[in-house]
Design an enzyme around this catalytic site. Sequence first.
Site, PDB file in Angstrom:
ATOM      1  N   ASP A 171       0.855  -1.182   0.000  1.00  0.00           N
ATOM      2  CA  ASP A 171       0.000   0.000   0.000  1.00  0.00           C
ATOM      3  C   ASP A 171       0.900   1.244   0.000  1.00  0.00           C
ATOM      4  O   ASP A 171       1.631   1.486   0.958  1.00  0.00           O
ATOM      5  CB  ASP A 171      -0.850  -0.043   1.273  1.00  0.00           C
ATOM      6  CG  ASP A 171      -2.139   0.732   1.164  1.00  0.00           C
ATOM      7  OD1 ASP A 171      -2.144   1.757   0.466  1.00  0.00           O
ATOM      8  OD2 ASP A 171      -3.130   0.322   1.798  1.00  0.00           O
ATOM      9  N   ASP A 186      -2.769   4.783  -2.336  1.00  0.00           N
ATOM     10  CA  ASP A 186      -3.699   5.472  -1.438  1.00  0.00           C
ATOM     11  C   ASP A 186      -4.108   6.837  -2.008  1.00  0.00           C
ATOM     12  O   ASP A 186      -3.241   7.585  -2.496  1.00  0.00           O
ATOM     13  CB  ASP A 186      -2.985   5.660  -0.090  1.00  0.00           C
ATOM     14  CG  ASP A 186      -3.896   6.160   1.004  1.00  0.00           C
ATOM     15  OD1 ASP A 186      -4.884   5.468   1.308  1.00  0.00           O
ATOM     16  OD2 ASP A 186      -3.622   7.241   1.566  1.00  0.00           O
ATOM     17  N   HIS A 203     -10.942  -1.348   5.206  1.00  0.00           N
ATOM     18  CA  HIS A 203     -10.624  -0.912   6.563  1.00  0.00           C
ATOM     19  C   HIS A 203     -11.171   0.473   6.888  1.00  0.00           C
ATOM     20  O   HIS A 203     -10.963   0.964   7.993  1.00  0.00           O
ATOM     21  CB  HIS A 203      -9.095  -0.925   6.733  1.00  0.00           C
ATOM     22  CG  HIS A 203      -8.441   0.052   5.805  1.00  0.00           C
ATOM     23  ND1 HIS A 203      -8.431  -0.115   4.445  1.00  0.00           N
ATOM     24  CD2 HIS A 203      -7.815   1.233   6.046  1.00  0.00           C
ATOM     25  CE1 HIS A 203      -7.824   0.916   3.895  1.00  0.00           C
ATOM     26  NE2 HIS A 203      -7.438   1.744   4.834  1.00  0.00           N
ATOM     27  N   ASP A 204     -11.814   1.123   5.941  1.00  0.00           N
ATOM     28  CA  ASP A 204     -12.421   2.440   6.190  1.00  0.00           C
ATOM     29  C   ASP A 204     -13.949   2.351   6.240  1.00  0.00           C
ATOM     30  O   ASP A 204     -14.623   3.374   6.380  1.00  0.00           O
ATOM     31  CB  ASP A 204     -12.068   3.428   5.062  1.00  0.00           C
ATOM     32  CG  ASP A 204     -10.584   3.744   4.986  1.00  0.00           C
ATOM     33  OD1 ASP A 204      -9.901   3.683   6.030  1.00  0.00           O
ATOM     34  OD2 ASP A 204     -10.112   4.059   3.874  1.00  0.00           O
TER      35      ASP A 204
HETATM   36  O1  TEU Z   1      -8.581   6.681   2.733  1.00  0.00           O
HETATM   37  C1  TEU Z   1      -9.021   7.822   2.098  1.00  0.00           C
HETATM   38  C2  TEU Z   1     -10.324   8.285   2.459  1.00  0.00           C
HETATM   39  O2  TEU Z   1     -10.814   9.105   1.734  1.00  0.00           O
HETATM   40  C3  TEU Z   1     -11.032   7.737   3.688  1.00  0.00           C
HETATM   41  O3  TEU Z   1     -10.237   7.623   4.786  1.00  0.00           O
HETATM   42  C4  TEU Z   1     -12.114   8.683   3.980  1.00  0.00           C
HETATM   43  O4  TEU Z   1     -11.566   9.905   4.308  1.00  0.00           O
HETATM   44  C5  TEU Z   1     -12.952   8.241   5.098  1.00  0.00           C
HETATM   45  O5  TEU Z   1     -13.393   6.962   4.909  1.00  0.00           O
HETATM   46  C6  TEU Z   1     -14.110   9.203   5.132  1.00  0.00           C
HETATM   47  O6  TEU Z   1     -15.010   8.842   6.064  1.00  0.00           O
HETATM   48  C7  TEU Z   1      -7.255   6.338   2.638  1.00  0.00           C
HETATM   49  C8  TEU Z   1      -6.997   5.155   3.546  1.00  0.00           C
HETATM   50  O7  TEU Z   1      -7.734   4.057   3.090  1.00  0.00           O
HETATM   51  C9  TEU Z   1      -7.325   5.549   4.950  1.00  0.00           C
HETATM   52  O8  TEU Z   1      -7.240   4.481   5.844  1.00  0.00           O
HETATM   53  C10 TEU Z   1      -6.392   6.666   5.346  1.00  0.00           C
HETATM   54  O9  TEU Z   1      -6.763   7.161   6.598  1.00  0.00           O
HETATM   55  C11 TEU Z   1      -6.422   7.821   4.330  1.00  0.00           C
HETATM   56  O10 TEU Z   1      -6.376   7.384   2.995  1.00  0.00           O
HETATM   57  C12 TEU Z   1      -5.237   8.721   4.544  1.00  0.00           C
HETATM   58  O11 TEU Z   1      -4.070   8.096   4.116  1.00  0.00           O
END
Ligand code: TEU
Length: 555
Positions: free
Chosen positions: A96, A196, A322-323
């Site tokens: 990643d 990312d 994971h988000d």
């Molecule tokens: O995620 C990007 C992203 O847009 C999400 O985190 C989003 O902001 C969130 O779900 C909104 O509710 C990526 C990664 O997957 C995330 O884990 C990181 O925190 C983020 O980038 C920053 O690197």
Amino acid sequence: MMNFNDKVIYQIYVKSFMDSNGDGLGDIAGITSRLSYLEKLGVDYLWLTPVFISPMNDNGYDVADYRKIDPSFGTMEDLEELIEEAKKRGMGIMLDMVFNHTSTAHEWFQKALLGDPKYKDYYIFKKGADGAPPTNWESKFGGNAWEYVPQFDEYYLHLFDKTQADLNWENEEVRKELYDIVNFWLDKGVSGFRFDVVNLISKPETYENDDLGDGRRFYTDGPKIHQYLKELNRKSFGQKEDSLTVGEMSSTSLENCVRYSNPSEKELSMVFNFHHLKVDYEKGDKWSLKPFDFQELKDIFDHWQTGMQEHQGNMALFYNNHDQPRVVSRFGNDKKYHKESAKMLATSIHMLRGIPYIYQGEEFGMTNAYFTSIHEYRDVESTNYYEILRKEGLPEERILEILQAKSRDNGRTPVLWNDEEGRGFTEGTPWIPFAKGPSVSAEKDMKEEDSIFSYYQKLIKLRKSNPVIQEGTYEILEKDHPSLFCYVRALGEKKVLVLNNFYDKEEEFSLINHGFPPVDERNVRLLLTNYNELCTKDEKICLRPYESVIISVEP
Ligand code: TEU
């Protein structure tokens, strides 16, 4: 570029997958110890969330050294062994790459803070406007996106946490550093990369206030994005024919995604987008509660499936990562129809045109966390919004209800391998509590004849063995049906019909009305269902609560 239509990718959130040394944190050696499980599932690639040196303010998405493994995850030798062992089992490792920003603990940023002009130009520093930040843009994690640095009387841009400083891609040296990092990992035998929020790297020429929104319209799919991705491709992974790449595209458009992923553009192999995961946001606001809008979900799938097909773009197919909250708790029913809805949701995307992703635990039906106290949450976004919503005056109870549905920690609780004390995940204390929802575990599920795991195995085998699913065209049927999501994939004379009931009320689907022969004819074959056998009424197929049916029709 290769085509990956027969592949299935498995996402590992390393911190929560498997702890090999009892410190409560998942690690690389833990992944290696579970490889036979993954091989059994039948996946081709393992995407690991960032394992690089990091202060972990955003669980590794704040990278301080892109070439070193964070000690909490293990060592370089551990990763090399994982790559080697996975390869023996026919699986590739994907890393990643977080290239929109670095941690403020990164050497580059530290040198910038000391005033070194070379490194200051690696980031985006600007003067404020009348004592206020340069623009009113908002951080994705809440608050203004600029952080003040007194010694320069300037601000730096951070679209995420204030410890995640945005890189200046305009600077050629920055780009070169990043391409070198990709090549470093390619030399280690890595098979692919996830990039990312990579569609946020190209910032506008001038920085102005956004009177309509949070600023995203100025930097999303920015002015030089295609130029940068083509260059990244050419100077790194593009030199290896079989490397797989996926870009995480935030708030993107179909037109841009076609360009990102159409092989002739030589940018990336495929893209993630998130429009289908905002159908339970009230007026676009994540921190609200609303039942998911099924019609909108279908309309979005249909728009992207037909658009990407028409212009030969490639989609990553997924509900979980994971988000995101766990889909079985979100669009399914994780109580009465836990198994049925877990399998139906899987069917609904695995049979689409694109490349399916499975997120750890999804393959045996892991649910949301069901945390009841703010002290159980770990995610910086969740804890930030807890404070923001409190300041807005929302009652505690309501905030916790919103977090229960929306927090990213819903997807981040440790994998429930078995029913023992540390759930087979750890011999110590897990860094975040285990999910408190319905009791599920990999071991328990796999013991059952109709396990969710075995159903995922079948979906994967089906994709690998059936060219219609890999290459066929997509067309939606019953577009406006209030509970069914039905589509047909076609390749030459061969068709695969996919029927999914998203609710708990029985529905019917008429084959004849859609030009298909009745099921009793020889050329109509049941490929898979999540119930014991097919239920028919005359020439109609009945779809019981959360039932999925996959039928093949051959000439
Ligand atoms: O995620 C990007 C992203 O847009 C999400 O985190 C989003 O902001 C969130 O779900 C909104 O509710 C990526 C990664 O997957 C995330 O884990 C990181 O925190 C983020 O980038 C920053 O690197």
